[in-house]
Scaffold this active site. Structure first.
Site, PDB file in Angstrom:
ATOM      1  CB  ALA A  81      -1.292  -1.152  -3.696  1.00  0.00           C
ATOM      2  CE1 TYR A  82      -0.747   2.506   3.851  1.00  0.00           C
ATOM      3  CE2 TYR A  82       1.139   3.903   3.308  1.00  0.00           C
ATOM      4  CZ  TYR A  82       0.140   3.530   4.182  1.00  0.00           C
ATOM      5  OH  TYR A  82       0.018   4.169   5.399  1.00  0.00           O
TER       6      TYR A  82
END
Length: 247
Positions: free
Chosen positions: A153-154
């Protein structure tokens, strides 16, 4: 020296970490600053001594309408916006492989890290275009270039930031507005302190200097990127990785 005297900056994530340190640096160098963060009490705790230069705005940067209203509040107070620095960011859940990633968490990280930067730049660009001048800095990450295992996600959100920087840099290249990104490796911030030790070790071990960067190092580079002197670089992602970045 008052490098930013008479300039107006908007900084997201200004209540802590990199945003806080950059905000103090620009204030100390003469800028008027719109300080944006969801943690309004944190802003009031850290910014109480220089109210003539400060406009504190509690705002959810994932809400486009709130962002537009926050920018209009800064305009009403100072009359213009010369600089935008997007520092707000979260890692989300880490140490999970892609098939284990929660769709809900992925959307949250994208909203905070990427959509907020889109909303703020969309809101300030018309004012910068009217002035034929602007400096936008999106804080990305080395993870957006190389991808960190366990941080889908990051990494994806920061890759999106880098992609947007390249697009915006080209779109506004003839307008007096520059748009750049900063890609730190591991910086000593509260965000990093909250991560699992194993995840931080995984990232730090990849850095040839074998250390984290400091907030002061990041703030100094950010200040140069948004300065009037940095006028011929746009659409670029600046390295702040202790030798880790290879392109």
């Amino acid at each position: 020296m008052l490098h930013f005297k008479s300039q107006v900056a908007v900084i997201t994530g200004a209540a802590s970490g990199l945003g806080l340190v950059i905000a103090h640096k620009l204030l100390n160098e003469g800028a008027n600053v719109g300080l944006l963060d969801m943690n309004e009490s944190g802003l009031l705790e850290h910014f109480v001594g220089n109210q003539e230069q400060e406009e504190v705005v509690g705002v959810d940067v994932t809400d486009e309408m709130q962002v537009q209203q926050a920018v209009e509040k800064v305009i009403a107070r100072f009359g213009k916006i010369d600089i935008l620095i997007n520092c707000v960011g979260i890692t989300g859940i880490t140490q999970v492989k892609s098939h284990e990633v929660s769709s809900e968490n992925l959307r949250k990280v994208m909203d905070v890290n990427f959509m907020s930067a889109f909303y703020t730049s969309k809101a300030v660009l018309p004012y910068m275009l009217a002035s034929n001048y602007g400096r936008i800095l999106h804080v990305a990450s080395i993870a957006g270039k190389e991808g960190n295992a366990g941080m889908l996600a990051y990494s994806a959100s920061k890759a999106a930031i880098i992609g947007m920087t390249k697009v915006q840099g080209k779109e506004y290249a003839e307008t007096g507005i520059t748009v750049n990104a900063l890609a730190p490796a591991v910086i000593q911030t509260p965000l990093v302190a909250a991560m699992p030790e194993a995840q931080v070790r995984y990232m730090t071990d990849k850095i040839p200097m074998k250390r984290c960067g400091t907030l002061e190092e990041a703030a100094n580079m950010a200040a140069f990127i948004v300065s009037p002197e940095n006028s011929f670089t746009t659409g670029f992602t600046f390295d702040l990785s202790g030798g880790r970045a290879t392109y």
